[in-house]
Design a protein around this motif. Structure first.
Motif, PDB file in Angstrom:
ATOM      1  N   UNK A  69     -14.075   6.595 143.557  1.00 24.87           N
ATOM      2  CA  UNK A  69     -14.320   5.460 142.675  1.00 24.87           C
ATOM      3  C   UNK A  69     -15.282   4.702 143.825  1.00 24.87           C
ATOM      4  N   UNK A  70     -16.013   3.872 143.172  1.00 25.29           N
ATOM      5  CA  UNK A  70     -17.015   3.076 143.810  1.00 25.29           C
ATOM      6  C   UNK A  70     -16.399   2.000 144.622  1.00 25.29           C
ATOM      7  N   UNK A  71     -16.854   2.008 146.124  1.00 25.27           N
ATOM      8  CA  UNK A  71     -16.268   1.230 146.970  1.00 25.27           C
ATOM      9  C   UNK A  71     -16.636  -0.228 146.686  1.00 25.27           C
ATOM     10  N   UNK A  72     -15.360  -1.057 146.641  1.00 25.97           N
ATOM     11  CA  UNK A  72     -15.568  -2.508 146.428  1.00 25.97           C
ATOM     12  C   UNK A  72     -15.035  -3.174 147.646  1.00 25.97           C
ATOM     13  N   UNK A  73     -15.640  -4.298 148.033  1.00 23.18           N
ATOM     14  CA  UNK A  73     -14.978  -5.174 148.980  1.00 23.18           C
ATOM     15  C   UNK A  73     -14.193  -6.078 148.191  1.00 23.18           C
ATOM     16  N   UNK A  74     -12.832  -6.529 148.784  1.00 25.82           N
ATOM     17  CA  UNK A  74     -11.968  -7.428 148.515  1.00 25.82           C
ATOM     18  C   UNK A  74     -12.649  -8.723 148.139  1.00 25.82           C
ATOM     19  N   UNK A 214      -7.012 -12.996 146.512  1.00 27.45           N
ATOM     20  CA  UNK A 214      -7.832 -11.804 145.999  1.00 27.45           C
ATOM     21  C   UNK A 214      -8.065 -11.848 144.492  1.00 27.45           C
ATOM     22  N   UNK A 215      -9.027 -11.873 144.242  1.00 28.68           N
ATOM     23  CA  UNK A 215      -9.356 -11.845 142.703  1.00 28.68           C
ATOM     24  C   UNK A 215      -9.932 -10.423 142.337  1.00 28.68           C
ATOM     25  N   UNK A 216      -9.170  -9.884 141.276  1.00 26.67           N
ATOM     26  CA  UNK A 216      -9.460  -8.766 140.927  1.00 26.67           C
ATOM     27  C   UNK A 216     -10.061  -8.507 139.260  1.00 26.67           C
ATOM     28  N   UNK A 217     -11.156  -8.231 138.889  1.00 26.42           N
ATOM     29  CA  UNK A 217     -11.564  -8.193 137.761  1.00 26.42           C
ATOM     30  C   UNK A 217     -12.044  -6.685 137.218  1.00 26.42           C
ATOM     31  N   UNK A 218     -11.611  -5.792 137.813  1.00 21.93           N
ATOM     32  CA  UNK A 218     -11.860  -4.270 137.345  1.00 21.93           C
ATOM     33  C   UNK A 218     -11.068  -3.890 136.172  1.00 21.93           C
ATOM     34  N   UNK A 219     -11.571  -3.883 135.054  1.00 24.66           N
ATOM     35  CA  UNK A 219     -10.803  -3.493 133.700  1.00 24.66           C
ATOM     36  C   UNK A 219      -9.494  -2.822 134.053  1.00 24.66           C
ATOM     37  N   UNK A 220      -9.744  -1.675 134.678  1.00 23.12           N
ATOM     38  CA  UNK A 220      -8.553  -0.589 134.942  1.00 23.12           C
ATOM     39  C   UNK A 220      -7.359  -1.242 135.740  1.00 23.12           C
ATOM     40  N   UNK A 221      -7.935  -2.137 136.616  1.00 27.66           N
ATOM     41  CA  UNK A 221      -6.756  -2.653 137.478  1.00 27.66           C
ATOM     42  C   UNK A 221      -6.249  -3.866 136.756  1.00 27.66           C
ATOM     43  N   UNK A 222      -6.964  -4.724 136.021  1.00 27.56           N
ATOM     44  CA  UNK A 222      -6.300  -5.612 135.168  1.00 27.56           C
ATOM     45  C   UNK A 222      -5.312  -5.204 134.365  1.00 27.56           C
TER      46      UNK A 222
END
Length: 246
Positions: A69-74, A214-222
């Motif tokens: 996966x693309x690395x994303x900072x929290x 922590x905000x999460x907006x990645x569709x798969x995680x949502x």
């Protein structure tokens, strides 16, 4: 037409099984390995379709040879920014509460009142209550599921009483036993879902203080959090019914 497959790697240096291949055109991943055959194991699988064969691979195989996966900072926000989400959401705000205590509750006069008397005289004219009523008047929904131990902690009993206030200003509160939450394999996280597109995970320190979000907006995680929401809401019961059973 045959797929164009690329051999990514194997977890075995001997017979090449299990292994990972990747379709160069579609990006699909193909894994082969020993089948899962124990019936007790197979009955635990969800959505296993006719003709599908479950296989067993070591975790290292996917870590070493699966697509990364693309690395994303929290994305961390402070509590003021978190508070503003409760006026800017458009349709729904939903929370799962899983903790046994909240330090912020215990610092209030209402908590002391509850410990002394077993009930609270809730003030429905606070800024918090005013905001909740305003959102309800706009047609927005605010809902929660609170997980409760057996026996409940003092903090959980306080929140059962607190549900009277929240309901009076437009929230819908339900409860779920800890044992049921564990049966459903719900996470221990506390989180909000806003408009089914943004997840806010609440981070607490060792003293049960909320420190940031922590905000999460990645569709798969949502979607993953939304599935937790659906299961928790389905099996939970209105707080009045839950409290009556205690």
């Amino acid at each position: 037409m045959a797929r164009r497959l690329r051999f990514n790697g194997t977890g075995s240096g001997e017979d090449g099984c299990p292994s990972v291949h990747e379709d160069l055109d579609t990006g699909e991943i193909i894994i082969h390995g020993p089948p899962l055959t124990d019936l007790d194991d197979i009955t635990q699988l969800r959505h296993l379709g006719e003709g599908e064969v479950p296989i067993v691979v070591p975790r290292e195989l996917l870590v070493d040879w699966g697509p990364k996966e693309v690395t994303r900072d929290a994305r961390i926000i402070d509590l003021d920014a978190f508070g503003r989400l409760f006026t800017t959401f458009e349709h729904t705000a939903w929370r799962l509460e899983t903790r046994r205590r909240y330090a912020s509750d215990e610092a209030t006069d209402t908590y002391s009142q509850f410990v002394e008397t077993g009930t609270v005289r809730w003030n429905l004219e606070t800024p918090w209550c005013e905001n909740r009523r305003r959102q309800a008047e706009l047609g927005k929904r605010v809902e929660r599921v609170r997980v409760v131990d057996d026996p409940p902690t003092m903090g959980q009993l306080y929140l059962l009483d607190n549900a009277r206030r929240n309901s009076a200003v437009g929230e819908e509160i339900r409860n779920l036993s800890r044992s049921e939450a564990q049966r459903l394999r719900l996470p221990d996280e506390d989180f909000w879902i806003f408009d089914s597109r943004l997840v806010a995970v609440l981070n607490f320190d060792d003293a049960d203080n909320l420190v940031d979000v922590e905000l999460i907006a990645e569709p798969a995680e949502v979607v993953r959090y939304a599935r937790v929401r659906d299961a928790a809401w389905h099996y939970s019961v209105p707080y009045e019914d839950f409290a009556a059973r205690l």
